[in-house]
Design an enzyme around this catalytic site. Structure first.
Site, short mmCIF file in Angstrom:
data_model
loop_
_atom_site.label_atom_id
_atom_site.label_comp_id
_atom_site.label_asym_id
_atom_site.label_seq_id
_atom_site.Cartn_x
_atom_site.Cartn_y
_atom_site.Cartn_z
N CYS A 47 42.02 6.76 11.80
CA CYS A 47 40.89 6.19 12.55
C CYS A 47 41.14 6.45 14.04
CB CYS A 47 40.85 4.68 12.24
SG CYS A 47 39.83 3.69 13.32
N HIS A 48 40.09 6.40 14.84
CA HIS A 48 40.22 6.63 16.28
C HIS A 48 41.26 5.73 16.94
CE1 HIS A 48 37.15 9.45 17.55
NE2 HIS A 48 36.41 8.98 16.57
N THR A 49 41.37 4.50 16.44
CA THR A 49 42.29 3.54 17.06
C THR A 49 43.74 4.02 16.96
OG1 THR A 49 40.73 1.87 16.37
CG2 THR A 49 42.85 1.07 17.15
N HIS A 69 46.35 2.11 9.94
CA HIS A 69 45.81 0.79 9.56
C HIS A 69 44.68 0.86 8.54
CE1 HIS A 69 43.21 2.17 12.73
NE2 HIS A 69 42.30 1.30 12.35
N GLU A 70 44.27 2.05 8.12
CA GLU A 70 43.27 2.12 7.04
C GLU A 70 44.02 2.60 5.82
OE1 GLU A 70 38.93 3.32 8.97
OE2 GLU A 70 39.84 4.66 7.54
N CYS A 99 44.17 -16.53 8.12
CA CYS A 99 45.22 -17.47 7.71
C CYS A 99 44.67 -18.52 6.76
CB CYS A 99 45.87 -18.11 8.94
SG CYS A 99 44.85 -19.38 9.73
N CYS A 102 43.06 -22.06 10.22
CA CYS A 102 42.71 -22.34 11.62
C CYS A 102 41.21 -22.64 11.73
CB CYS A 102 43.10 -21.15 12.50
SG CYS A 102 42.00 -19.74 12.32
N CYS A 105 39.06 -19.68 10.69
CA CYS A 105 39.04 -19.41 9.26
C CYS A 105 38.26 -20.49 8.51
CB CYS A 105 40.47 -19.31 8.72
SG CYS A 105 41.28 -17.78 9.25
N CYS A 113 40.38 -15.10 13.28
CA CYS A 113 41.53 -15.98 12.99
C CYS A 113 42.43 -16.16 14.22
CB CYS A 113 42.32 -15.37 11.83
SG CYS A 113 43.84 -16.24 11.44
N ARG A 117 44.55 -12.71 14.41
CA ARG A 117 43.55 -11.85 15.04
C ARG A 117 44.25 -10.58 15.55
NH1 ARG A 117 39.98 -14.46 19.78
NH2 ARG A 117 39.86 -16.05 18.17
N CYS A 177 38.89 -0.59 7.66
CA CYS A 177 38.51 -0.68 9.08
C CYS A 177 37.10 -0.19 9.31
CB CYS A 177 39.52 0.03 9.96
SG CYS A 177 39.03 0.14 11.68
N ARG A 372 36.40 11.19 8.01
CA ARG A 372 37.67 10.59 7.66
C ARG A 372 38.55 11.61 6.93
NH1 ARG A 372 37.25 7.36 10.99
NH2 ARG A 372 37.43 5.10 10.81
P1 NAD Z 1 33.05 8.22 17.46
O1 NAD Z 1 33.63 8.63 18.76
O2 NAD Z 1 33.35 9.02 16.24
O3 NAD Z 1 31.47 8.15 17.57
C1 NAD Z 1 30.81 7.70 18.72
C2 NAD Z 1 29.53 8.53 18.87
O4 NAD Z 1 28.76 7.98 19.95
C3 NAD Z 1 29.76 10.01 19.21
O5 NAD Z 1 29.08 10.83 18.28
C4 NAD Z 1 29.19 10.16 20.64
O6 NAD Z 1 28.59 11.44 20.85
C5 NAD Z 1 28.16 9.04 20.67
N1 NAD Z 1 27.81 8.55 22.01
C6 NAD Z 1 28.63 8.30 23.05
N2 NAD Z 1 27.95 7.83 24.11
C7 NAD Z 1 26.65 7.77 23.72
C8 NAD Z 1 25.45 7.37 24.37
N3 NAD Z 1 25.44 6.92 25.62
N4 NAD Z 1 24.29 7.44 23.66
C9 NAD Z 1 24.27 7.90 22.38
N5 NAD Z 1 25.38 8.30 21.73
C10 NAD Z 1 26.54 8.24 22.39
O7 NAD Z 1 33.52 6.67 17.27
P2 NAD Z 1 33.58 5.75 15.96
O8 NAD Z 1 34.92 5.88 15.29
O9 NAD Z 1 32.37 5.93 15.13
O10 NAD Z 1 33.57 4.30 16.64
C11 NAD Z 1 32.43 3.86 17.36
C12 NAD Z 1 32.77 2.66 18.24
O11 NAD Z 1 33.08 1.51 17.42
C13 NAD Z 1 33.99 2.87 19.14
O12 NAD Z 1 33.69 2.33 20.43
C14 NAD Z 1 35.06 2.05 18.45
O13 NAD Z 1 36.04 1.63 19.36
C15 NAD Z 1 34.24 0.90 17.94
N6 NAD Z 1 34.85 0.05 16.89
C16 NAD Z 1 34.56 -1.28 16.97
C17 NAD Z 1 35.06 -2.18 16.02
C18 NAD Z 1 34.68 -3.64 16.09
O14 NAD Z 1 35.21 -4.42 15.29
N7 NAD Z 1 33.76 -4.07 16.96
C19 NAD Z 1 35.89 -1.68 14.99
C20 NAD Z 1 36.16 -0.28 14.93
C21 NAD Z 1 35.62 0.57 15.88
ZN ZN Z 2 42.97 -18.25 10.78
#
Ligand code: NAD
Ligand code: ZN
Length: 379
Positions: A47-49, A69-70, A99, A102, A105, A113, A117, A177, A372
């Protein structure tokens, strides 16, 4: 013969330094301690993270570390006090825990959590702060409490979701994830009605999972918005019916969407991390009932501006973490949705490599190729 209670020697992909290729080598994994579970990982995906923390730009670097993490795996042994899972159970390790005690939860509304968290800075286990991984006695840090780029890992019991043993781990592991985050943002938070219109900002894996949620909710129009036109072809497989590239227009994309839909969409889900997209996602929903949901993680110093009249005109802005799913209580049910073919996951898995070739998975992601990459631990 049982190996419970003993140190296991196994292969893991170790990140020794920021941005340097991972090194697959033999490490030691200590037995699980109080409230911990040792899991044999069968499949893990990138994953990106993981890439972000491997690059370690703008963070406190923590190395050597085992990322990942996935994943999906099977419980090998459990530590003291663990009653919810036992050896042989099939589980998904999850980067944020539950948990079950809390205030978060105990609240139906929250999945944040207090105890478990997400914590990106922690390199040891909660119980004693120590690591369960080592190489020739030298500690190797954990990542998100999961560290799944190892044949065996140790996880807090509050961070494992026990799932149907019939579920194929090489598919459902993506629910740890990204897929749950995007899917849950739509089905749990935006909640489009059958026949409604949905705008998805950002067509990466998370945005496409949000589109999958809109398909499952039987939305009639799913408008994908991305700056990268290469994303559009793939997005068709995920139910997107129309596309907008903000770069093709000389007015704000929210105005383009309002014109396309007679005043705005019923709901929008922002999956980019760009504050510009967040503002557009909010302002493109219909007045009177529209709901916008933020999923993307912004940069540390970001802020955004919108006119309060958009709220007064009865638009709602929400945000969500991990699609509002409680990892232990809810994720087993999402796995069941996949088993009943109510949710498609196979289309998210575009590549597969053995653990030895894990660096290829990083290359695919850095090149923006596919969604993926599945990493096979036993190959
Ligand atoms: P990714 O980089 O694969 O996809 C993001 C897409 O957004 C890209 O295709 C990019 O071209 C496009 N983009 C960027 N700026 C843009 C704009 N201004 N307008 C239109 N499109 C635009 O990323 P991903 O893995 O799909 O993750 C997406 C987001 O979700 C990330 O910011 C990630 O950190 C976040 N995320 C959040 C959580 C959460 O729990 N809230 C969990 C996991 C990931
Ligand atoms: Zn908890």
């Amino acid at each position: 013969m049982s190996i419970a209670g003993q140190v296991i020697r196994c292969k893991a992909a170790v990140a020794w330094e920021a941005g340097k290729p991972l090194s697959v080598e033999e490490i030691e994994v200590a037995p699980p301690q109080k409230n911990e579970v040792r899991v044999k990982i069968h499949f893990t995906s990138l994953c990106h993270t993981d890439v972000y923390f491997w690059e370690a730009k703008g963070q406190n670097p923590l190395f050597p570390r085992i990322l990942g993490h996935e994943a999906g795996g099977v419980v090998e042994s459990v530590g003291e006090g663990v009653i919810d899972v036992q050896p042989g159970d099939h589980v998904l390790p999850i980067f944020t825990g539950e948990c079950k005690e809390c205030p978060h939860c105990l609240s139906e509304a929250s999945n944040m959590c207090d105890l478990l968290r997400i914590n990106t800075e922690r390199g040891g286990m909660l119980h004693d702060g120590h690591t369960r991984f080592s190489k020739d006695g030298k500690p190797i840090y954990h990542f998100l409490g999961t560290s799944t780029f190892s044949e065996y890992t140790v996880v807090h019991v509050g961070q494992v979701a026990k799932i149907n043993p019939e579920a194929p781990l090489d598919k459902v592991c993506v629910l740890s994830c990204g897929m749950s985050t995007g899917f849950g943002a739509t089905v749990n938070v935006a909640k489009p009605k059958k026949g409604g219109s949905v705008a998805i900002f950002g067509l990466g894996a998370v945005g496409l999972a949000a589109a999958e949620g809109a398909r499952v909710c039987e939305a009639s129009r799913i408008i994908g918005i991305d700056l990268n036109p290469n994303r559009f072809e793939e997005a068709k497989k995920f139910g997107c019916t129309e596309f907008v590239n903000p770069k093709d227009h000389n007015k704000p994309v929210q105005e383009v969407i309002a014109e396309m839909t007679g005043g705005g969409v019923d709901c929008s889900i922002e999956c980019t991390g760009s504050t510009q997209a967040m503002v557009s996602a909010f302002e493109c929903v219909h007045d009177g009932w529209g709901v916008a949901v933020l999923v993307g993680v912004p940069s540390r110093d970001d802020s955004f501006k919108t006119h309060p009249i958009h709220f007064l005109n009865e638009r709602t802005l929400r945000g969500t973490f991990f699609g509002n799913y409680k990892p232990r209580s809810d994720i087993p049910g999402v796995v069941e949705k996949y088993m009943k073919k109510e949710l498609e996951l196979d289309k998210f898995i575009t590549h597969s490599v053995p653990l030895l070739d894990i660096n290829k998975a990083f290359e695919y992601m850095l090149r923006g190729e596919g969604l993926r990459c599945m990493i096979r631990m036993d190959a």
